[in-house]
Enzyme design. Structure first.
Site, PDB file in Angstrom:
ATOM      1  N   ASN A  55      26.325  29.275  -6.507  1.00 53.02           N
ATOM      2  CA  ASN A  55      26.525  28.229  -7.508  1.00 53.02           C
ATOM      3  C   ASN A  55      26.953  26.920  -6.856  1.00 53.02           C
ATOM      4  OD1 ASN A  55      25.983  30.064  -9.537  1.00 53.02           O
ATOM      5  ND2 ASN A  55      28.104  30.319 -10.166  1.00 53.02           N
ATOM      6  N   HIS A  86      24.559  33.947 -21.944  1.00 48.14           N
ATOM      7  CA  HIS A  86      23.470  32.976 -21.892  1.00 48.14           C
ATOM      8  C   HIS A  86      22.902  32.640 -23.260  1.00 48.14           C
ATOM      9  CE1 HIS A  86      19.389  31.470 -20.560  1.00 48.14           C
ATOM     10  NE2 HIS A  86      20.185  30.851 -19.693  1.00 48.14           N
ATOM     11  N   TYR A 124      21.635  38.914 -17.971  1.00 47.16           N
ATOM     12  CA  TYR A 124      21.929  37.800 -18.861  1.00 47.16           C
ATOM     13  C   TYR A 124      22.004  38.315 -20.295  1.00 47.16           C
ATOM     14  CZ  TYR A 124      20.660  34.268 -15.303  1.00 47.16           C
ATOM     15  OH  TYR A 124      20.592  33.481 -14.179  1.00 47.16           O
ATOM     16  N   ARG A 150      10.918  30.077 -16.710  1.00 48.03           N
ATOM     17  CA  ARG A 150      11.193  30.866 -15.503  1.00 48.03           C
ATOM     18  C   ARG A 150      10.698  32.285 -15.753  1.00 48.03           C
ATOM     19  NH1 ARG A 150      14.786  27.748 -12.514  1.00 48.03           N
ATOM     20  NH2 ARG A 150      16.324  26.559 -13.720  1.00 48.03           N
ATOM     21  N   ARG A 175      30.470  29.071 -22.009  1.00 47.50           N
ATOM     22  CA  ARG A 175      30.576  29.790 -20.736  1.00 47.50           C
ATOM     23  C   ARG A 175      30.952  28.866 -19.587  1.00 47.50           C
ATOM     24  NH1 ARG A 175      25.133  31.191 -18.498  1.00 47.50           N
ATOM     25  NH2 ARG A 175      25.449  29.344 -17.230  1.00 47.50           N
ATOM     26  N   ARG A 231      13.801  23.823 -12.295  1.00 44.79           N
ATOM     27  CA  ARG A 231      14.405  23.599 -10.979  1.00 44.79           C
ATOM     28  C   ARG A 231      14.498  24.882 -10.159  1.00 44.79           C
ATOM     29  NH1 ARG A 231      19.074  20.628 -12.106  1.00 44.79           N
ATOM     30  NH2 ARG A 231      17.981  18.690 -11.644  1.00 44.79           N
ATOM     31  N   HIS A 271      11.483  23.656 -22.420  1.00 44.78           N
ATOM     32  CA  HIS A 271      12.505  24.676 -22.204  1.00 44.78           C
ATOM     33  C   HIS A 271      12.536  25.684 -23.347  1.00 44.78           C
ATOM     34  CE1 HIS A 271      16.809  26.039 -21.574  1.00 44.78           C
ATOM     35  NE2 HIS A 271      16.337  26.101 -20.342  1.00 44.78           N
TER      36      HIS A 271
END
Length: 723
Positions: free
Chosen positions: A64, A605, A481, A388, A577, A418, A448
């Site tokens: 991270n 998530h 997730y 993704r 979160r 990304r 997204h």
């Protein structure tokens, strides 16, 4: 049961109270992100977490932090170097933020090393040992000689550094050894570099007795065999270093070939400017100076590490063979209703809307939905967003199969996801070869939204089956997730999905949406309107409440709407979160707002928002939404996102009475945000701790129930908030 959101209000000092109408009403985004990573790191120190899972948390905290430097810090650095003094929402300039980040990040990295040393001691007691060269036996050295010659030596490229051999390029996250050597024959000095290939394991495993594990860092193996790499030379000194580079992509707005432009941009990313240079403590001064000079790194960008460089690599030591040191095994459930219909997803969805809660219910149902669509002769068309997904994606395979079978397949592939840009380029080409229509969406917006739409002929009608998700179509991350998958054949939601696809593929902005709000068109204004309705209800003397769950909350207009609603009397409970720019519990600003963060076995998530709609929460009359969007400027203003209203009573009850109530009630893995921006973690006793993750693992969801459980009583949690 006492909810973890029932915590005391800590009033701000008088000087801060006077500033609540100004920039200080916001918490700095970057410092809030660092605070989240501190919470992740503290899981590495939590004795309630299994040993190797703590090591995994340590590795995650390092990964991270690397991304934070290569994206966020890199961007601030560019602004500061350009002389930009424009303040963030909280009033800090780029240079001021960088200064504060530098102090906090260095403290975080020091704490990572401290946590690593403590974990090493515990791992040793558990039979997992990290060695250095001094610990090796003759048998170890013989074994390592073979490992070096057969598995490592062929892929190494030792490089002399002199006028004839310029300093080589070190890519982003590149790890290297720098060496000072002396030729034995004439004592001639040589400086050299040994880049460590990223394709090989960082830790070499040694033979060990049964039940034991022994490892040697790869750099120790290389130092042990320098005579094979530089024959005739003796080592005078060495150091290890690792490079982090600016990884933000720049793409020309008028690129004629978007795929080719992204391929060029990905190459530029590898060569971005150095934003951090991590180097081992005690490096020979000449080597340290050489590395800094060649990489154009300043003293402010250099971090000396006493311990392991590349903490993210420690994930290699999380051994599946040691289940006693890992979380207890868990197998995601197959929804009972799908089993009742012999695995027929369309039949299960036709019965009524269905909400799956991942990873507690298997993501395989999403894959089954698309596989069934690909094989079904009555399915005419499939439309799918891909932000993704995995390297060998079963979702992409299903779409390819459908296209090859002659169905109309449209895939909206987001090239700007990304660090997944290269993978998405490969997937898009695979889809095109199969005959699918591949669309890349807008240049200025990321797509997204998480939507899958299947059009099926049933009799004389065309029925649209739609999947709306809060997470990516990624079967690997779906194991860890927590996300929601909403399946429906509601005609209005099907039409709304088609309008979104048409908007992205043909720039046809929808004139109206029936059950959906989307960014960047109307989601932000809709959320503010709904918050405003709750505020008006409170002013009218009626119950008013908002529950929301997301990853990040920093959009200033939405935060101000929440502040106004709070002071009108709306009870607001937020589960955030990661980043939170809102200050809760401030008298005169946010006295009715509580914020908590849950960090545990699974990564929270899902995005959810519930409005009381004239009642307290939980309530069957609440208006309930799931979303692909966090409440950030980028999501609400610069991305294609969805906010879907769930109207089916069972789905609503599952979200409000199970998912949100359990999140609110969690005490085992919850943190509470204080008005000053600090996070605090109450540590309840074993008999008092309630884990929402454990609750979800042990209890099936409401909307996935089948006939076998139709008469059973399902667990629900009643949330009662003090104050």
């Amino acid at each position: 049961m006492t909810s973890a959101t029932d915590f005391l209000q800590a009033p701000l000092p008088a000087s801060e109270e006077r500033a609540v109408a100004g920039p200080q009403r916001f918490i700095n985004r970057e410092l809030s992100w660092l605070a989240f990573n501190w919470r992740v790191l503290e899981e590495a120190e939590n004795p309630r977490v299994p040993l190797l899972e703590r090591l995994r948390f340590l590795s995650i905290s390092a990964t991270n932090l690397d991304e934070f430097f290569t994206v966020r810090v890199a961007g601030l650095r560019e602004l500061a170097q350009a002389g930009n003094t424009t303040p963030a929402a909280d009033g800090l300039s780029p240079a001021e933020q960088l200064k504060l980040i530098g102090v906090d990040a260095r403290a975080l990295m020091d704490r990572q090393q401290k946590a690593y040393r403590a974990l090493l001691d515990e791992m040793g007691e558990a039979g997992i040992h990290m060695l250095d060269r001094a610990d090796l036996t003759d048998a170890d050295r013989a074994h390592l000689e073979d490992v070096f010659l057969t598995q490592v030596f062929p892929i190494l490229t030792p490089m002399a550094i002199d006028p004839a051999h310029p300093f080589p390029f070190i890519p982003n996250t590149g790890f290297s050894l720098a060496l000072q050597l002396e030729r034995r024959a004439d004592r001639r000095k040589l400086r050299a570099l040994l880049p460590i290939p990223q394709q090989t394991d960082r830790f070499v495993r040694l033979p060990a007795p049964e039940g034991q594990a022994r490892f040697l860092p790869l750099e120790e193996l290389l130092l042990l065999h320098l005579d094979r790499l530089f024959p005739g030379y003796a080592e005078l000194g060495h150091c290890a270093f690792r490079v982090l580079r600016d990884s933000d992509l720049e793409v020309e707005d008028e690129a004629e070939d978007l795929v080719r432009e992204f391929e060029v941009a990905l190459k530029r990313r590898r060569r971005g400017e150095v934003v951090r240079l991590k180097i081992s403590t005690g490096a020979p001064p000449q080597l340290r100076h050489l590395i800094m000079e060649e990489l154009h790194a300043t003293e402010e960008e250099v971090i000396e590490i006493e311990g392991v460089i590349g903490v993210s690599d420690l994930k290699e030591l999380v051994l599946d063979e040691r289940p006693d040191l890992l979380w207890p095994s868990f197998t995601p459930r197959v929804p009972e209703r799908v089993q009742d219909h012999d695995g027929d997803m369309f039949a299960a969805i036709r019965q009524k809307d269905m909400l799956l809660h991942h990873p507690y219910e298997t993501f395989d149902m999403v894959i089954r939905f698309l596989n069934q669509a690909a094989a079904d002769p009555d399915v005419l068309a499939i439309k799918q967003t891909l932000y993704r997904t995995s390297k060998q994606s079963p979702i992409v395979d299903a779409l390819c199969e459908a296209a090859e079978a002659g169905k109309s397949v449209t895939a909206l592939v987001e090239l700007k996801a990304r660090f997944d840009e290269a993978a998405n380029i490969r997937q898009s080409r695979k889809l095109e070869r199969a005959g699918a229509h591949v669309v890349y969406g807008f240049m200025s917006y990321k797509t997204h939204a998480k939507i899958s739409s299947v059009v099926r002929r049933e009799g004389r009608n065309l029925v649209t089956y739609t999947h709306y998700g809060t997470g990516n179509y990624h079967p690997i991350t779906a194991r860890i997730y927590t996300d929601l998958s909403f399946f429906t054949c509601d005609a209005a939601l099907g039409r709304d999905a088609t309008r979104v696809f048409n908007y992205v593929s043909g720039y046809a902005q929808p004139e109206r949406l029936e059950n959906l709000a989307i960014s960047p068109i109307n989601m932000k204004s809709f959320l503010i309107e709904m918050i405003g309705r709750e505020a008006q209800a409170a002013r009218d003397g009626r119950p008013a409440a908002v529950w929301a769950k997301m990853n990040s909350l920093i959009e200033s207009d939405v935060i101000d709407a929440l502040y106004a609603a709070s002071e009108a009397g709306v009870r607001i409970d937020l589960v955030v979160r990661g980043i939170c720019g809102l200050r809760p519990g401030v008298a005169g600003l946010s006295s009715n707002i509580r914020v908590k963060s849950i960090v545990g076995r699974f990564l929270e998530h899902s995005r959810i928002v519930c409005f009381g709609n004239g009642n307290t929460l939980p309530s069957p009359t609440a208006r309930v939404f799931i979303s692909s969007a966090d409440w950030m400027g980028r999501n609400l203003n610069r991305r294609i996102e969805t906010l879907v209203e769930c109207t089916n009573p069972t789905v609503k009850a599952q979200i409000v009475d199970q998912i949100m109530a359990a999140n609110m009630a969690d005490t085992a893995q919850s943190w509470q945000l204080a008005p000053d921006g600090q996070w605090h973690r109450p540590m309840p006793g074993p008999d008092e701790a309630f884990s929402c993750h454990r609750f979800f693992m042990e209890n099936p969801s409401l909307s996935g129930r089948g006939s076998a459980a139709a008469t059973g009583e399902m667990p629900r949690l009643a949330h009662r908030r003090k104050g």
